[in-house]
Design an enzyme around this catalytic site. Structure first.
Site, PDB file in Angstrom:
ATOM      1  N   ASP A  71     -10.423   4.231  -1.283  1.00  0.00           N
ATOM      2  CA  ASP A  71     -11.080   3.178  -0.502  1.00  0.00           C
ATOM      3  C   ASP A  71     -12.595   3.168  -0.679  1.00  0.00           C
ATOM      4  O   ASP A  71     -13.243   4.209  -0.726  1.00  0.00           O
ATOM      5  CB  ASP A  71     -10.776   3.369   0.987  1.00  0.00           C
TER       6      ASP A  71
ATOM      7  N   GLY B 178      -4.805   3.225  -8.231  1.00  0.00           N
ATOM      8  CA  GLY B 178      -5.010   3.417  -9.666  1.00  0.00           C
ATOM      9  C   GLY B 178      -4.136   4.494 -10.281  1.00  0.00           C
ATOM     10  O   GLY B 178      -4.341   4.888 -11.434  1.00  0.00           O
TER      11      GLY B 178
ATOM     12  N   ASP C  69       0.825  -1.205   0.000  1.00  0.00           N
ATOM     13  CA  ASP C  69       0.000   0.000   0.000  1.00  0.00           C
ATOM     14  C   ASP C  69       0.867   1.265   0.000  1.00  0.00           C
ATOM     15  O   ASP C  69       1.606   1.513   0.950  1.00  0.00           O
ATOM     16  CB  ASP C  69      -0.893  -0.066   1.255  1.00  0.00           C
TER      17      ASP C  69
END
Ligand code: GLA
Length: 761
Positions: free
Chosen positions: A578, A557, A514
């Site tokens: 999210d 993205g 992440d």
């Protein structure tokens, strides 16, 4: 920490759906004044505050001179308002004149409501120097730091305390600690208001529990809670409305009395089919004020499993040669089941009772294995192909992830329980076979030799891996390429190879990586190379390990990751910020995927984020998904059509009957897990109807027709618009029912945000 990347990454497209969300209170309870009164005297907005970084308890005092402090907006994080990258303590001071006329707006002038929306991460709040509330924990707390970044701060001041200075300046001083990511106030408009007595009634229809009866009806139980220290008395009316016929089916009325801070357990039995809505209306006996709530009733479409044996789940498994393999065969049927396999390559063995295959993946090649399951009622066979090679995740990853339920409060015990529930509730039997720990497992510091470890809540990572593997489940973990994760825990920066080796030792099968704080290591407008670099590095580190580790990229993205994610070793990549459990968010994460679905292929999965069904909480109090039942059918249908990774994010020990039926439909799951690995194309988007068509192996097609509108409606879609022949066989995937030979069109009659999912041959 923050739930969307925008505040962490100043360059990312800023999802704005949070700002469109109504405050929690408005979702739970909509109040209508007896005389319909709603004026500015009801509520005082607090759009701005004076702000300073640092920490000094003298700053809570009303007389402190803050005139030199900067003025900030209270609906945007302080990062983004001139304090980029600042973590640690800070204070907000809100000056507000509270008019005594506010008391006239209520029938119960005993409380002042101080609604501060949400604060990233923890706060202590003072009114005129006196503490009135706190959420989360500061690092100095004996119990340790705890982020509650997304909890509503809804504090109340007892007016008998004399704390409020009527018609004069008051100071709400908020001490904040930010553990990482954005910081401070960031969400909805904070405000002051005076609640009415009826506001104490928690008429939250979303909290009702449902039990489906054999006669096709549903039993609803609602715990009606009175949150205030006064008696509630009035009449509760319920009206059951059929949205299909537009008729009221039944209505009821009962007088209720609920003592101070007590609740009343209410029960009803209602029809369970699409389009049934219950409207609640409580009229306060003394003031005549009204509280209302509306709730769409759940209904089950998935038929019960047959008692005869059946094999489910993916028909393909990709593994790297020579690496450890643990795989649980997905099968249903009356217990006990007995498993056997023909053609299992050497080095692998099958436990005939649990159906777990384990051992070492053979040399490169494709191995066709004939799986068989039998019970007292019969037996069935199916070919399952083990593809030993470099490509992993030949079908979309499926399983459970800790984030949407437990957030940063995840523990080893909760993870083990989730794993056991996947098995015990029959989810693993449908292919839900990964268990992924998200953020929050990491130790506060590395060992002297740089080794990463689990924190106090994860005492033995290897033991946890073993526990999962024994059950044939995959073990997933989370990290960040930056110094810290989104939740402010330690990331892998500078330790990539060491961490990958630790993961391999623990038996990790899946890594979610992440971006988060790595933004600080990139330029303000990062190039594609800057984005690729950290992912390439970790991709290389895990590929050197003697394991098959699925690599899932989470960078929201950026830089069209769907075009290059596979080149750094990724097999799945998040497409957006999210997800949250509301329809707008499903639109932004899922329905927005139309332009990118052609990039999807086996081992190249676009990830619109985890599922938001069942009991959710993100580390806060667990509560049911706020999507309506129809929205949940659409959510699961769309994710299946998109060939999206299917990761549950709910509290499994609290799995309700509706959610279980939603997640165990093997015909719907088969659309997601189809071996062709294509994602649906959106072929129609018109008049609030959307049609998505997914090619399946063997020439069949899955077709999803979605009613994007907000009322029950019908339509007819011509077959040529869906790329279908003139005559075709139609099967309803949710109901698992053949609808026979059709010609020229498909007609549907659908609730708001509802779906029909078909398989067409
Ligand atoms: C980000 C991710 C989430 C979750 C959290 C953990 O917000 O997008 O899915 O992993 O971080 O902190």
């Amino acid at each position: 920490m923050l739930e969307i990347p925008a505040p962490k990454l100043m360059h990312s497209p800023a999802p704005t759906f949070w700002r469109r969300l109504a405050p929690l209170a408005a979702l739970l309870l909509s109040l209508v004044g007896a005389a319909g009164a709603a004026n500015t005297m009801d509520r005082i907005d607090l759009p701005q505050a004076r702000f300073s970084t640092g920490d000094n308890m003298a700053w809570r005092e009303p007389d402190f001179d803050d005139s030199g402090w900067k003025l900030l907006n209270t609906t945007q994080a302080y990062e983004g308002q001139g304090y980029e990258g600042y973590d640690g303590y800070s204070w907000y001071r809100i000056h507000v004149v509270i008019p005594s006329a506010l008391k006239l707006s209520t029938d119960w002038p005993e409380r002042l409501r101080v609604y501060l929306s949400a604060i990233d991460d923890a706060d202590e709040t003072y009114l005129n120097g006196v503490r009135i509330g706190a959420t989360g924990r500061m690092p100095s707390d004996p119990l340790g730091y705890e982020t509650r970044w997304d909890s509503p701060r809804d504090y109340a001041v007892d007016l008998r305390s004399g704390l409020v200075r009527w018609d004069r300046d008051n100071v709400i001083a908020v001490r904040v600690y930010d553990g990482g990511g954005g910081g401070g106030f960031y969400k909805d408009m904070p405000y002051l208001a005076m609640p009415h007595r009826v506001d104490g009634l928690q008429l939250d229809a979303g909290q009702a529990r449902y039990h489906f009866l054999a006669d096709g009806r549903v039993q609803a139980r609602l715990d009606l809670r009175n949150n205030y220290p006064v008696l509630q008395r009035g009449v509760l009316q319920t009206e059951v409305f059929d949205l299909v016929s537009g008729r009221v089916l039944e209505s009821g009325k009962r007088s209720i009395t609920i003592a101070a801070e007590k609740s009343l357990d209410l029960q009803w039995i209602w029809p369970a089919r699409p389009g049934i809505q219950v409207r609640y209306r409580f009229v306060d006996a003394r003031s005549g004020r009204i509280a209302t709530a509306t709730h769409d009733l759940p209904y089950r479409l998935t038929p019960p499993d047959a008692p005869t044996p059946a094999l489910h789940g993916a028909q393909l498994l990709g593994m790297r040669p020579g690496t450890p393999l643990h795989y649980r065969i997905a099968a249903t049927g009356r217990l006990p089941l007995h498993f056997s396999a023909q053609g299992l390559p050497e080095g692998l063995k099958l436990n005939p009772l649990s159906g777990v295959i384990s051992g070492t993946t053979p040399a490169a090649g494709s191995y066709k294995v004939q799986l068989q399951v039998r019970n007292a009622l019969g037996s069935t066979k199916r070919v399952w192909t083990l593809v030993a090679g470099e490509q992993l995740a030949l079908t979309p990853p499926m399983g459970w992830n800790s984030w949407n339920a437990y957030g940063l409060n995840v523990t080893d015990e909760l993870v083990r329980k989730a794993a056991q529930f996947l098995i015990d509730k029959g989810l693993a039997a449908k292919g839900w076979n990964s268990v992924n720990i998200d953020d929050g497992w990491e130790a506060p510091e590395r060992r002297a030799d740089g080794e990463m470890m689990g924190n106090a809540r994860f005492p033995d990572m290897k033991a946890l891996g073993d526990f999962l593997h024994e059950r044939g489940l995959h073990f997933g973990i989370y990290s960040s390429p930056g110094a810290t994760t989104c939740g402010g825990y330690l990331g892998s920066l500078g330790h990539e190879f060491q961490d990958a080796a630790s993961y391999a030792r623990w038996g990790v099968d899946y890594l979610k990586y992440d971006l988060c704080s790595y933004a600080a290591n990139m330029s303000k407008t990062p190039t594609l190379d800057e984005h690729r670099k950290p992912y390439q590095l970790m991709g290389e580190a895990i590929s050197r390990q003697p394991r098959s580790m699925v690599y899932s990229l989470c960078q929201y993205g950026e830089q069209q990751v769907w075009t290059w994610g596979a080149s750094v070793g990724g097999v799945a990549w998040r497409m957006t910020g999210d997800i949250a459990d509301n329809w707008n968010s499903v639109l932004e994460t899922g329905f927005s995927q139309a332009p990118h679905t052609r990039f999807v292929a086996p081992g190249r999965w676009n990830d619109p984020d985890m599922l938001v069904v069942g009991q959710l909480g993100w580390g806060d109090k667990l509560r049911p998904s706020r999507l309506t039942p129809d929205e949940q059918y659409s959510h699961i249908s769309l994710w299946s059509l998109l060939a999206a990774p299917l990761l549950l994010g709910n509290d499994l020990p609290n799995l309700d009957e509706f959610t279980l039926s939603l997640l165990t439909n093997h015909e719907v799951i088969a659309i997601n897990q189809d071996a062709l690995g294509k994602a649906a194309q959106r072929v129609l988007n018109q008049d609030d109807w959307q049609v998505w068509v997914k090619e399946l192996e063997g020439g069949a097609k899955a077709v999803g027709i979605f009613n994007m509108g907000s009322s029950f409606r019908s339509t007819r879609i011509e077959s040529n618009r869906m790329g279908l022949e003139n005559r075709f066989q139609l099967r309803d995937a949710w109901r698992q029912k053949d609808l026979g030979l059709q010609s020229k069109h498909i007609s549907v009659n659908l609730p708001a945000h509802g779906v029909m999912l078909f398989v067409v041959k």
